[in-house]
Every structure is written in structure tokens, then in C-alpha cells.
Design a protein around this motif. Sequence first.
Motif, short mmCIF file in Angstrom:
data_model
loop_
_atom_site.label_atom_id
_atom_site.label_comp_id
_atom_site.label_asym_id
_atom_site.label_seq_id
_atom_site.Cartn_x
_atom_site.Cartn_y
_atom_site.Cartn_z
N MET A 51 -4.32 -4.52 2.84
CA MET A 51 -2.90 -4.88 3.04
C MET A 51 -2.03 -4.17 2.01
O MET A 51 -0.93 -3.70 2.33
N ALA A 52 -2.52 -4.06 0.77
CA ALA A 52 -1.75 -3.37 -0.26
C ALA A 52 -1.55 -1.91 0.14
O ALA A 52 -0.46 -1.34 -0.02
N ASP A 53 -2.59 -1.30 0.70
CA ASP A 53 -2.47 0.07 1.19
C ASP A 53 -1.39 0.17 2.24
O ASP A 53 -0.57 1.10 2.23
N ALA A 54 -1.41 -0.81 3.18
CA ALA A 54 -0.43 -0.79 4.27
C ALA A 54 0.98 -0.92 3.73
O ALA A 54 1.90 -0.20 4.16
N VAL A 55 1.16 -1.83 2.75
CA VAL A 55 2.48 -2.01 2.16
C VAL A 55 2.93 -0.71 1.49
O VAL A 55 4.06 -0.26 1.64
N GLU A 56 2.00 -0.11 0.75
CA GLU A 56 2.28 1.18 0.09
C GLU A 56 2.77 2.21 1.10
O GLU A 56 3.78 2.88 0.90
N VAL A 236 -0.65 -4.55 8.57
CA VAL A 236 0.81 -4.39 8.50
C VAL A 236 1.50 -5.70 8.89
O VAL A 236 2.46 -6.14 8.26
N ILE A 237 0.97 -6.33 9.94
CA ILE A 237 1.64 -7.52 10.47
C ILE A 237 1.70 -8.63 9.43
O ILE A 237 2.75 -9.23 9.19
N LEU A 238 0.58 -8.89 8.77
CA LEU A 238 0.56 -10.02 7.83
C LEU A 238 1.55 -9.83 6.67
O LEU A 238 2.33 -10.74 6.37
N PRO A 239 1.59 -8.66 6.00
CA PRO A 239 2.62 -8.48 4.96
C PRO A 239 4.04 -8.60 5.51
O PRO A 239 4.92 -9.16 4.86
N TYR A 240 4.27 -8.10 6.73
CA TYR A 240 5.61 -8.22 7.32
C TYR A 240 5.99 -9.69 7.51
O TYR A 240 7.11 -10.09 7.23
N VAL A 241 5.03 -10.48 8.01
CA VAL A 241 5.31 -11.90 8.21
C VAL A 241 5.61 -12.58 6.87
O VAL A 241 6.57 -13.35 6.73
N ALA A 242 4.81 -12.22 5.84
CA ALA A 242 5.03 -12.80 4.52
C ALA A 242 6.42 -12.41 4.01
O ALA A 242 7.16 -13.22 3.44
N TRP A 243 6.80 -11.16 4.25
CA TRP A 243 8.11 -10.65 3.80
C TRP A 243 9.25 -11.40 4.51
O TRP A 243 10.23 -11.82 3.89
#
Lengths: 271, 262
Positions: A51-56, A236-243
Motif C-alpha cells: 500500500m505504501a508503494d501504491a501511495v508513493e 490503491v483502493i484501501l489508501p484512497y478510502v482511508a484518505w
Amino acid sequence: MRLINRKPGPSWRISLAMLPFALLLVAYLAGSAARLAENPQDKLLPSVVQMADAVERMAFKEDPRSGRYLLWDDTAASLKRLAMGLAIAAALGLSLGILAGSLPLFGAALSPLLTVVSMIPPLAILPVLFIVFGLDELSKVMLIVLGITPVIARDLEQRAREIPAELLIKAQTLGANTWTLILRVVLPQLLPRLLIALQLALGSAWLFLIAAEAIASTDGLGYRIFLVRRYLAMDVILPYVAWITLLAWLMDLGLKRLTRAAFPWYEGGRA
Amino acid sequence: MSFIQVRNVWQQYGDQTVLENLRLDIDQGEFCALVGASGCGKSTFLRMLLGQERPHRGQILLDDKPLVAEPDPSRGIVFQRYSVLPHLSVLDNVALGLELPRAPLLGRLFGRAKAEARTQAAQLLRRVGLDHALDKYPSQLSGGMQQRLAIAQALIMKPRMLLLDEPFGALDPGIRKDMHALLLELWQETGLTVLMVTHDLSEGFTLGTRLLVFDKVRNDPQAPGAYGARITYDLPLNLDRRATREAVAALPAHVTGALKTA
């Protein structure tokens, strides 16, 4: 001591607040680790590193195709729609609420209409909005406006009715006409209530925003989530939802703070 | 002719008669205490004087003219609760009465006009003993202080009559006594006509120059709503104060002017 009489102290309160979040996180991490150990290609429960990679990739590297930073572009597009929708809905809801709640002649005409309109499921008329307003920004903003204005208007109508008749009479003995009575007595008393109504409507506003973006859009947080769904890109989806959750929570907190700072008389006045 | 003339006034809601055939003359400067059991129509009578309700039959004349049928600045009112605006500071609550009549569009004054209104409001607030609380919100005041504020708010309009609807009903006895003293002083200074509803007989006797007792004379147990209340007793009270008031009123204006500023 009976359970009903036991209250947490300040430090206990914080630990207890953290506890469910920590449990959920631990459960997720354990589940993710177990699945990935079995199949490193598993996409359903990505690890923190993935997930960190995806956020990056989404937030801090230019998109190779468009040369933009996708997360920030999506956020800006979504927040703009949300802010416009909320602002228009607040202005409309406040006006309708005051008219229906404090002027009986207008209330007689408006109240039944508001009741009926608030029963229309906004998503059911989304196609109508697309047909009437096109697929651009306007239809998405209109969905938010149509979705939450009736709720805000009905809430404020009720609050306007709850203003004690004594106050309205008193203002008239102080020389108010209908207009100045609304301007100096009804409006200032409803403004803190408007902020609270907005706070409560925030959840629905986000719902309508994501729905509109999912169906017809080229950017926005909702658009991105539904786009990468095709590749099962949970990282990607999970960090977006958290954001999104973080943004919504911050807006809620901001409205709460604003109510307290701008209307110091309000909390005390209710006692 | 009398200042306020009540001419055969009836009030009824549906088939519930509340007041029947009220006839009454009130002179300028009188302090009338309205007493009676609860539900006997004394508050209804006050609401009719205020313009909040219209008589079912009959009419009320103020200076020989029919009373305006909605609340206006000629009649000040203090209720038992909800008399002051919670969203305005003490000072603004009183200054509002100077702003509203002069600013029919915006409801507020600016610049020097605003400063003048606030100075005038502050003076009156000093008179009722609230000069230490000008910037507070009503919710920060005690019940007695809120009622002082409500009285100041009504007086800033220089109304022709002051209507009080159980203004001290929610206050404890010590505070109530202070409020009685303040109200009497203000009544003496301003020469205002006061009508006060109270359920406390002794309060009525202490304050009033005239006591009006509302009661049902006729009662039909088969139809409790058939008959309304009348004024059964109309007693002159505190004749000394009444005489003082009349003597002062008879003096030439330049002397009374000097007295009032003294």
C-alpha cells in the motif's frame, strides 16, 4: 460497582478509544500476512508495504501518461465539487428553512413540498441530472445539492419553529419589521444550527459525490477507486478510502470547532 | 377620557369562553396588578393588550383609538421566560431597540449612530444595575439579572405602557424583593402605565396602585367552558403613592423636569 456506574478516567478514555482501531488493524495485518504467505500474488489484502508503494506511486510520482500527481488532482477535483455542493445546499436550505419555518404563509405552501421532495431518492434522478445538466461538473454538484438541501431545509424549518414565540413578539415590540426580525433574530439563531445540519449531511454529501464520480467522470477520488477496481487494485483502493475518511473526519471536526468558536452563546443558550 | 378603555371585551377559543364582558378604564400612570387563579384569563387579557390576540367581541381603545392588532413599540413586554435574545450580548440586547426602528433595511446601525445607541443603552443598563455585565451573554446571567435586562430592553423603547407577564415568577424570594424595589423606582421615575400579571397576591398588593381580580362568577358543571371570567374586584391600593404621583403630575413641567433629573 455496577457496570452502569463505572466511568473511564481521562487516560482510560484515550486507550479505550484506540482499542477498537488497534484490534481492527491487527486483524487486518494478520489476515493479510496469512494470505500473502499462501500466495504472494494475492491482491485482496495487500500488505502495508504494497500500500505504501501504491501511495508513493499515486501521490508523489508523476503519472507517466498524464504527467500529473493523481492523488492530489483527484482530491482537488472532488473537494471542489463537494464544497460547491455544500455551499449551494447550505444557502438554499437556510433560505427555504427560514421561509417555511418563520413565515406561516410560506410554510403552508413550502412544507408539504419539502416533505415530498425529500422522499425522492437522489440517486434515482441521477440519470435525469445527466440528461438535463450534461455529464460535466454541474450534474455532480446538482446531485449533492438535490440530495442534501431538503434535509437541511427541513431541519432548519423545524428549528425556526422552535424559536420561542416570546422572542419574536419581543423583537416586534423593539420595532422590528418582518425583514429585520428575520435578519437580526431568526437568522443569527439558525446559523449555528445550519453548521450542525451541514455536519450531519456531510456523510450523504460524500456518498452522492462518490456515486456521481463513479458513474461519469474523468477525475476525482470516486472515479479513481472505481477505475482501479477493474485491476483488483486493493493496494490503491484501501489508501484512497482511508484518505476520504480522514478528509471527511477533518471536515466534521472543523465544522464542530467553527460552531463553538463563532457562536459562543449557542451551547450555553440551550441549557 | 381614560388612557386605556376596555369596552365589553369577550374572548373565546372554540366554545371555551375565557373572558366575558370585560369593562375597564385605566388612567395613565396607574400600576395595575392582575391576579386570579390560573386559567382565569388574566394572561389572555394581557396578550390582547399586547396585540398578540384579538378580542372575540368588543374592543380596546388606547387614547380613544383602537389598539394596533399586532405587537409594536408602543407596548413593552416582559415575559416570565424567553424575554431576552440569547445570541446578543447584554449591551446589544438593549441597543437593538434603538437600532431596529431606525434601520428598517439592515436592522443595524453603523459608525457614530451605533456608538450613540450603545452609550444610551449602557446608561439604562447602569440604571438597572447591569453595568458590570455589558459584554456577557444572557445565558451567563442569573434569572434575576436576565429579568433586569428584559426590563431595560422594554424601557429603552419608551413605551406607552409596560406589560409584565409573571415577570418574577421564576425568581427566589430575596431576588424578587430587589426586583420589586427596582420596578417601583423605575415606575416612579418614568411615570409609565404598568399592567402586571402575577399569581402572587402579596406581590400584587405591594406593587400595585390598583388590584384587578379575575374570577369566574358563573359556572356550569355540565359545560365548564360556557362562562368566562370577569373582573370581580377592582381595588385601589397604595393610595399614598397614587397621591404622590398625581401631585407630581400636577406640578408645572419645568419643576418635574428638575425632579426627574435630580
